[in-house]
Design an enzyme around this catalytic site. Structure first.
Site, PDB file in Angstrom:
ATOM      1  N   ASP A  42       0.793  -1.228   0.000  1.00 47.06           N
ATOM      2  CA  ASP A  42       0.000   0.000   0.000  1.00 47.06           C
ATOM      3  C   ASP A  42       0.827   1.280   0.000  1.00 47.06           C
ATOM      4  O   ASP A  42       0.757   2.084   0.916  1.00 47.06           O
ATOM      5  CB  ASP A  42      -0.961  -0.005   1.197  1.00 47.06           C
ATOM      6  N   HIS A  45      -0.907   5.788  -0.406  1.00 47.81           N
ATOM      7  CA  HIS A  45      -1.441   6.483   0.751  1.00 47.81           C
ATOM      8  C   HIS A  45      -0.551   7.679   1.052  1.00 47.81           C
ATOM      9  O   HIS A  45       0.582   7.777   0.570  1.00 47.81           O
ATOM     10  CB  HIS A  45      -1.521   5.550   1.966  1.00 47.81           C
ATOM     11  N   TYR A  90       1.719   5.671   8.108  1.00 41.15           N
ATOM     12  CA  TYR A  90       1.911   5.401   6.685  1.00 41.15           C
ATOM     13  C   TYR A  90       3.262   5.901   6.176  1.00 41.15           C
ATOM     14  O   TYR A  90       3.409   6.209   4.998  1.00 41.15           O
ATOM     15  CB  TYR A  90       0.778   6.002   5.831  1.00 41.15           C
ATOM     16  N   ARG A 162     -15.873  -2.903  11.034  1.00 41.81           N
ATOM     17  CA  ARG A 162     -15.211  -1.700  11.548  1.00 41.81           C
ATOM     18  C   ARG A 162     -15.682  -0.516  10.716  1.00 41.81           C
ATOM     19  O   ARG A 162     -15.578  -0.541   9.490  1.00 41.81           O
ATOM     20  CB  ARG A 162     -13.692  -1.867  11.438  1.00 41.81           C
ATOM     21  N   TYR A 164     -15.419   3.348   9.567  1.00 40.32           N
ATOM     22  CA  TYR A 164     -14.705   4.617   9.486  1.00 40.32           C
ATOM     23  C   TYR A 164     -15.716   5.752   9.617  1.00 40.32           C
ATOM     24  O   TYR A 164     -16.730   5.777   8.911  1.00 40.32           O
ATOM     25  CB  TYR A 164     -13.976   4.739   8.150  1.00 40.32           C
ATOM     26  N   ASP A 193     -13.702   4.190  13.810  1.00 39.32           N
ATOM     27  CA  ASP A 193     -12.331   4.573  13.477  1.00 39.32           C
ATOM     28  C   ASP A 193     -12.320   6.015  12.969  1.00 39.32           C
ATOM     29  O   ASP A 193     -12.803   6.315  11.876  1.00 39.32           O
ATOM     30  CB  ASP A 193     -11.777   3.626  12.409  1.00 39.32           C
ATOM     31  N   GLU A 219     -11.198   3.999  17.859  1.00 35.38           N
ATOM     32  CA  GLU A 219      -9.837   4.027  17.303  1.00 35.38           C
ATOM     33  C   GLU A 219      -9.443   5.429  16.833  1.00 35.38           C
ATOM     34  O   GLU A 219     -10.253   6.137  16.215  1.00 35.38           O
ATOM     35  CB  GLU A 219      -9.736   3.059  16.125  1.00 35.38           C
ATOM     36  N   HIS A 244      -2.836   3.051  16.625  1.00 36.89           N
ATOM     37  CA  HIS A 244      -1.795   2.344  15.892  1.00 36.89           C
ATOM     38  C   HIS A 244      -0.419   2.678  16.469  1.00 36.89           C
ATOM     39  O   HIS A 244      -0.202   3.774  16.987  1.00 36.89           O
ATOM     40  CB  HIS A 244      -1.809   2.745  14.420  1.00 36.89           C
ATOM     41  N   THR A 295      -3.103  -2.288   6.638  1.00 39.19           N
ATOM     42  CA  THR A 295      -3.314  -1.318   5.578  1.00 39.19           C
ATOM     43  C   THR A 295      -4.018  -2.005   4.408  1.00 39.19           C
ATOM     44  O   THR A 295      -4.090  -1.477   3.324  1.00 39.19           O
ATOM     45  CB  THR A 295      -1.981  -0.706   5.110  1.00 39.19           C
TER      46      THR A 295
END
Length: 385
Positions: A42, A45, A90, A162, A164, A193, A219, A244, A295
């Site tokens: 990934d 990002h 990221y 989950r 967002y 999240d 989160e 994270h 990710t």
């Protein structure tokens, strides 16, 4: 055994949403004829700069050719000096370190004729409960689309999701209401999240509104590296708070500020299995729980994460790695398996990662470079076309 060459292959894999994620497969060749593979997952990002894959391949050749792949600790030190932690979620240097580290474990375990899981300490579990992501609502019209995603995935066995949140709280609330009405207790929302998009006060206002519906945890409800804000949110919230880990220094600050209940640990974000194991051990010493983040890797990266997670004693919460279910394809002959909402580890008899590359699929999804083209920031945040 010595590393004789390093090869990188850029892969453009479309998601079911139409967004094309760009990954890099790494191969480590050795003088013993045993090759290792890894995944730099990934690159599509933020931060929005491009890695030159030709230059990266040359750099890794300079660093790795002639090295004994069993010198995992010293190689990781070299990688950290050349691709250092930047305290940024990221951070692309972490992706590079993760890919190399995974390939080192793969080649060493293959050479010994054992699974990576046995090479790093064995298994406490053969399967890991995971959740399916529901991407962020920006418009009310997207609620029905996401309800349909839940229906389809529920039929496939996924019963935990989950969500967002943070761009359209009315749509988020409508989604939660509809899920509760249609599925009741048959479907669980693992987490809301916030993805660091709001400050903690804004996140707290929205969380109070949305948590009248059943949710397990919250989160990333503060800006990146706002350890005080994260603690302030946690002190107000009755639910567990997760964040994270993208740097060992950042993890230390969260421990000092007592900012979280759960560390979200993933090899991709902290630079490989080696660093992830350090973060997991640190969490255990600090008395914190873990969940596996993601990710949304392909099967190579997901398998590495499964092996890492299988040995964790404090993996107390439902985890996130469902990447192979989000893409239209993969580059291996034996994709990871999901059943009844669980990620299953490969057979213990398989050596290394247990992944076999399908070169026909590699050619199908191979791309020239990792350029951004015309992708917008909203597409990056929502993973849509």
């Amino acid at each position: 055994m010595k590393i004789t060459d390093v090869k990188l292959t850029a892969i453009g894999m479309p998601r079911l949403t139409g967004f094309v994620n760009k990954h890099v497969m790494i191969q480590l060749l050795t003088d013993e004829g045993v090759d290792g593979i890894g995944e730099m997952s990934d690159f599509s990002h933020l931060p929005k700069y491009t890695i030159d894959i030709v230059d990266l391949e040359r750099t890794l050749q300079q660093l790795l050719i002639g090295q004994n792949p069993f010198n995992i600790a010293s190689i990781n030190l070299d990688l950290s000096n050349n691709f250092p932690e930047a305290m940024y979620y990221y951070e692309k240097g972490s992706f590079v370190r993760n890919g190399v580290d995974t390939a080192l474990y793969d080649v060493c375990a293959k050479f010994l004729g054992v699974s990576v899981s046995d090479f790093i300490g064995g298994r406490l579990r053969e399967k890991i409960k995971v959740c399916y992501p529901i991407f962020r609502h920006r418009f009310m019209e997207e609620v029905e689309e996401n309800i349909e995603v839940v229906r389809k995935q529920f039929e496939k066995g996924f019963d935990v999701f989950r969500l967002y949140v943070s761009k359209n709280e009315e749509a988020d609330e409508q989604f939660l209401y509809r899920i509760n009405e249609e599925f009741g207790g048959k479907v669980k929302i693992k987490s809301l999240d916030f993805s660091h998009l709001l400050d903690w006060k804004q996140a707290w206002r929205i969380a109070k509104r949305l948590t009248k519906y059943p949710v397990d945890l919250i989160e990333s409800p503060a800006y990146r590296n706002d350890f005080e804000g994260l603690r302030n949110f946690r002190m107000k919230c009755d639910l567990p708070v997760s964040e994270h880990v993208w740097s060992l220094r950042q993890q230390l600050e969260m421990i000092k500020h007592d900012s979280v209940d759960i560390f979200n640990v993933s090899p991709i974000f902290i630079g490989g299995i080696t660093s992830a194991r350090k973060a997991a051990e640190t969490a255990e010493v600090a008395g914190k729980s873990l969940l596996l983040g993601t990710t949304q890797e392909l099967s190579i990266g997901t398998t590495a994460m499964a092996y890492f997670g299988a040995a964790l004693g404090n993996l107390d919460y439902i985890s996130d790695p469902t990447g192979p279910e989000l893409y239209v394809g993969d580059i291996v002959k034996n994709k990871v398996k999901y059943r009844d909402g669980y990620l299953y580890l490969p057979d213990r008899k398989s050596t290394g990662l247990g992944m076999e590359i399908d070169w026909g699929l590699v050619d199908k999804y191979r791309i020239k470079d990792l350029s951004w083209e015309d992708v917008t920031v909203h597409q990056l945040q929502d993973r849509t076309s």
